[in-house]
Motif scaffolding. Structure first.
Motif, PDB file in Angstrom:
ATOM      1  N   SER A  44      46.451  40.582  74.249  1.00 24.77           N
ATOM      2  CA  SER A  44      46.246  41.849  73.559  1.00 24.77           C
ATOM      3  C   SER A  44      47.595  42.341  73.049  1.00 24.77           C
ATOM      4  O   SER A  44      48.597  41.615  73.107  1.00 24.77           O
ATOM      5  CB  SER A  44      45.623  42.878  74.512  1.00 24.77           C
ATOM      6  OG  SER A  44      46.577  43.273  75.490  1.00 24.77           O
ATOM      7  N   GLU A  45      47.643  43.584  72.593  1.00 21.54           N
ATOM      8  CA  GLU A  45      48.901  44.131  72.083  1.00 21.54           C
ATOM      9  C   GLU A  45      49.969  44.212  73.175  1.00 21.54           C
ATOM     10  O   GLU A  45      51.159  44.309  72.875  1.00 21.54           O
ATOM     11  CB  GLU A  45      48.677  45.510  71.479  1.00 21.54           C
ATOM     12  CG  GLU A  45      48.176  46.554  72.449  1.00 21.54           C
ATOM     13  CD  GLU A  45      47.789  47.851  71.744  1.00 21.54           C
ATOM     14  OE1 GLU A  45      48.223  48.907  72.239  1.00 21.54           O
ATOM     15  OE2 GLU A  45      47.077  47.810  70.722  1.00 21.54           O
ATOM     16  N   TRP A  46      49.559  44.148  74.442  1.00 22.23           N
ATOM     17  CA  TRP A  46      50.526  44.179  75.533  1.00 22.23           C
ATOM     18  C   TRP A  46      51.415  42.941  75.537  1.00 22.23           C
ATOM     19  O   TRP A  46      52.532  42.965  76.038  1.00 22.23           O
ATOM     20  CB  TRP A  46      49.808  44.314  76.877  1.00 22.23           C
ATOM     21  CG  TRP A  46      49.087  45.609  77.013  1.00 22.23           C
ATOM     22  CD1 TRP A  46      47.744  45.820  76.942  1.00 22.23           C
ATOM     23  CD2 TRP A  46      49.668  46.902  77.212  1.00 22.23           C
ATOM     24  NE1 TRP A  46      47.442  47.151  77.076  1.00 22.23           N
ATOM     25  CE2 TRP A  46      48.614  47.842  77.253  1.00 22.23           C
ATOM     26  CE3 TRP A  46      50.990  47.361  77.362  1.00 22.23           C
ATOM     27  CZ2 TRP A  46      48.840  49.205  77.428  1.00 22.23           C
ATOM     28  CZ3 TRP A  46      51.202  48.721  77.551  1.00 22.23           C
ATOM     29  CH2 TRP A  46      50.145  49.626  77.581  1.00 22.23           C
ATOM     30  N   GLN A  47      50.913  41.831  74.987  1.00 19.59           N
ATOM     31  CA  GLN A  47      51.716  40.609  74.889  1.00 19.59           C
ATOM     32  C   GLN A  47      52.442  40.526  73.541  1.00 19.59           C
ATOM     33  O   GLN A  47      53.205  39.604  73.305  1.00 19.59           O
ATOM     34  CB  GLN A  47      50.836  39.365  75.060  1.00 19.59           C
ATOM     35  CG  GLN A  47      50.400  39.111  76.490  1.00 19.59           C
ATOM     36  CD  GLN A  47      49.321  40.053  76.967  1.00 19.59           C
ATOM     37  OE1 GLN A  47      48.339  40.282  76.259  1.00 19.59           O
ATOM     38  NE2 GLN A  47      49.495  40.620  78.148  1.00 19.59           N
ATOM     39  N   TYR A  71      39.624  49.016  72.171  1.00 20.74           N
ATOM     40  CA  TYR A  71      39.578  49.791  73.405  1.00 20.74           C
ATOM     41  C   TYR A  71      38.554  50.877  73.131  1.00 20.74           C
ATOM     42  O   TYR A  71      38.845  51.885  72.483  1.00 20.74           O
ATOM     43  CB  TYR A  71      40.961  50.381  73.678  1.00 20.74           C
ATOM     44  CG  TYR A  71      41.086  51.173  74.968  1.00 20.74           C
ATOM     45  CD1 TYR A  71      41.505  50.557  76.146  1.00 20.74           C
ATOM     46  CD2 TYR A  71      40.815  52.533  74.997  1.00 20.74           C
ATOM     47  CE1 TYR A  71      41.642  51.282  77.326  1.00 20.74           C
ATOM     48  CE2 TYR A  71      40.945  53.266  76.168  1.00 20.74           C
ATOM     49  CZ  TYR A  71      41.360  52.643  77.326  1.00 20.74           C
ATOM     50  OH  TYR A  71      41.495  53.362  78.487  1.00 20.74           O
ATOM     51  N   ASP A  77      42.790  47.182  68.596  1.00 18.76           N
ATOM     52  CA  ASP A  77      44.009  46.538  69.082  1.00 18.76           C
ATOM     53  C   ASP A  77      44.944  46.272  67.906  1.00 18.76           C
ATOM     54  O   ASP A  77      44.546  45.688  66.896  1.00 18.76           O
ATOM     55  CB  ASP A  77      43.666  45.228  69.787  1.00 18.76           C
ATOM     56  CG  ASP A  77      44.850  44.659  70.543  1.00 18.76           C
ATOM     57  OD1 ASP A  77      44.873  44.764  71.772  1.00 18.76           O
ATOM     58  OD2 ASP A  77      45.767  44.115  69.890  1.00 18.76           O
ATOM     59  N   ASP A 203      47.615  37.494  86.807  1.00 16.98           N
ATOM     60  CA  ASP A 203      48.169  38.138  85.622  1.00 16.98           C
ATOM     61  C   ASP A 203      49.645  37.785  85.480  1.00 16.98           C
ATOM     62  O   ASP A 203      50.381  38.425  84.737  1.00 16.98           O
ATOM     63  CB  ASP A 203      47.982  39.662  85.684  1.00 16.98           C
ATOM     64  CG  ASP A 203      48.686  40.285  86.885  1.00 16.98           C
ATOM     65  OD1 ASP A 203      49.180  39.524  87.750  1.00 16.98           O
ATOM     66  OD2 ASP A 203      48.735  41.525  86.966  1.00 16.98           O
ATOM     67  N   LYS A 324      48.056  57.075  74.652  1.00 18.02           N
ATOM     68  CA  LYS A 324      48.594  55.894  75.328  1.00 18.02           C
ATOM     69  C   LYS A 324      47.488  55.268  76.139  1.00 18.02           C
ATOM     70  O   LYS A 324      46.848  55.933  76.927  1.00 18.02           O
ATOM     71  CB  LYS A 324      49.749  56.273  76.245  1.00 18.02           C
ATOM     72  CG  LYS A 324      51.072  56.445  75.508  1.00 18.02           C
ATOM     73  CD  LYS A 324      52.203  56.588  76.501  1.00 18.02           C
ATOM     74  CE  LYS A 324      53.528  56.692  75.786  1.00 18.02           C
ATOM     75  NZ  LYS A 324      54.646  56.808  76.732  1.00 18.02           N
ATOM     76  N   HIS A 326      46.638  52.881  78.961  1.00 15.55           N
ATOM     77  CA  HIS A 326      47.289  52.198  80.076  1.00 15.55           C
ATOM     78  C   HIS A 326      46.740  50.796  80.245  1.00 15.55           C
ATOM     79  O   HIS A 326      45.589  50.530  79.950  1.00 15.55           O
ATOM     80  CB  HIS A 326      47.067  52.999  81.366  1.00 15.55           C
ATOM     81  CG  HIS A 326      47.702  54.367  81.300  1.00 15.55           C
ATOM     82  ND1 HIS A 326      49.059  54.560  81.357  1.00 15.55           N
ATOM     83  CD2 HIS A 326      47.146  55.585  81.126  1.00 15.55           C
ATOM     84  CE1 HIS A 326      49.306  55.851  81.269  1.00 15.55           C
ATOM     85  NE2 HIS A 326      48.171  56.493  81.118  1.00 15.55           N
ATOM     86  N   LYS A 327      47.590  49.908  80.757  1.00 16.83           N
ATOM     87  CA  LYS A 327      47.179  48.529  80.996  1.00 16.83           C
ATOM     88  C   LYS A 327      46.100  48.461  82.051  1.00 16.83           C
ATOM     89  O   LYS A 327      45.958  49.362  82.863  1.00 16.83           O
ATOM     90  CB  LYS A 327      48.392  47.719  81.449  1.00 16.83           C
ATOM     91  CG  LYS A 327      48.193  46.213  81.273  1.00 16.83           C
ATOM     92  CD  LYS A 327      49.467  45.471  81.527  1.00 16.83           C
ATOM     93  CE  LYS A 327      49.267  43.994  81.315  1.00 16.83           C
ATOM     94  NZ  LYS A 327      50.476  43.231  81.584  1.00 16.83           N
TER      95      LYS A 327
END
Length: 331
Positions: A44-47, A71, A77, A203, A324, A326-327
């Motif tokens: 996802s955008e977290w990576q 989301y 995303d 993870d 925001k 959160h993960k």
């Protein structure tokens, strides 16, 4: 002679040892290769955004990837379109998931439709339901509505349910049977015994292709089970023009809605019989339509007058507040 025999025996033992070692090495290599090919990442955008090099390397490291699309319905995303384009470029198959935020059956249906329209060519779809925004008494019905809404859109492509075991038992145990498979999240040393098609076990798996730690899952079905094939590239316009159907090979195609010859002949026959009676009714209704038109004109004048009154109202700019997100929480 004795020396020659001893030498011969010694060489035989060395050869035997070398062969055994070689076989052991081959078996070890194959086991590692198979384990690697049965490990997939969800991104996802977290990576972050993939680079060309990373996408190319992913094609050698994983059988497919799973991309987050949204989301809830309101938040898309930020990396999905970019990453999807690179995976397509380097022939890396992908499935997609929606981090669910539905609080009713209606919003669950909306999220499912939005997922499909944002990713109509995905190989499979996932309902990532791990944080509840709905009561336990209504969650099973909403989770079932999600898959039932998506089913006619995706044809025979797989629809999976993702969650932790405790959450699934609390909020979706009844609805789970409507999905094609369970993607189980469990960061435990021993793999849970409950039936599942994917096991997200960590993870913190280090990806050589991406040079970072990512969520990783083990396949518990063959690669082909997840992927199937998508015979035609699909757009939203195609969906509105025709009917999506799935064939036995797992292909999803667009076919125009068709009416059988018998049904067509029957409709024509009935139309011919009713034509004379319709002419009489049409003549009687003609006069009534004129009075309706007059009323319609008056109504239109009122609407214009109403618009003029409200024309002077100030328009207030909407301030878009970026939330925001959160993960994922891990149990």
């Amino acid at each position: 002679m004795i020396k020659l025999k001893f030498k011969s025996i010694l060489m035989t033992m060395v050869a035997s040892l070398a062969l055994t070692t070689g076989i052991g090495a081959i078996e070890s290599y194959n086991t590692h290769a198979n384990a690697s090919s049965r490990t997939v990442y969800d991104l996802s955008e977290w990576q972050g955004r993939l680079t060309n090099k990373e996408a190319k390397n992913l094609s050698k490291e994983v059988p497919f990837a799973i991309l987050r699309v949204q989301y809830g319905s309101s938040y898309s995303d930020r990396t999905f379109k970019h990453n999807k384009a690179l995976l397509d470029k380097y022939n890396v198959p992908y499935g997609v998931y929606s981090f669910s935020r539905y609080n009713s059956s209606d919003s669950a249906a909306r999220e499912a439709r939005d997922l499909y329209h944002r990713a109509p060519n995905a190989k499979f779809y996932v309902n990532d339901f791990e944080v509840a925004s709905i009561s336990r008494s209504r969650s099973n019905a909403a989770t079932a509505k999600w898959v039932n809404t998506l089913r006619p859109l995706v044809g025979s492509r797989k629809i999976l349910f993702y969650s932790y075991l405790s959450f699934m038992k609390t909020y979706a145990s009844q609805a789970l049977s409507k999905y094609d498979g369970y993607w189980l999240a469990s960061y435990t040393k021993n793999e849970p015994s409950i039936a599942h098609v994917l096991w997200q076990y960590t993870d913190r798996h280090y990806s050589s292709a991406l040079h970072k730690k990512v969520d990783a899952s083990k396949l518990r079905e063959q690669k082909s089970w997840f992927l199937g094939t998508v015979s035609n590239q699909v757009t939203n316009n195609d969906v509105s023009k025709g009917q999506k159907v799935g064939n036995r090979n797992g292909n999803t195609e667009i076919k125009p809605t068709a009416v059988s010859k018998k049904k067509t002949a029957k409709v024509i026959s009935l139309a011919a019989k009713k034509s004379s009676s319709k002419k009489i009714k049409h003549h009687k209704k003609k006069h009534a339509k004129k009075s309706v038109k007059k009323h319609h004109k008056k109504k239109h004048v009122k609407k214009l007058h109403h618009k003029k009154k409200h024309h002077k109202k100030k328009h207030v700019k909407k301030i878009h507040h970026k939330k925001k997100h959160h993960k994922k929480t891990r149990s």
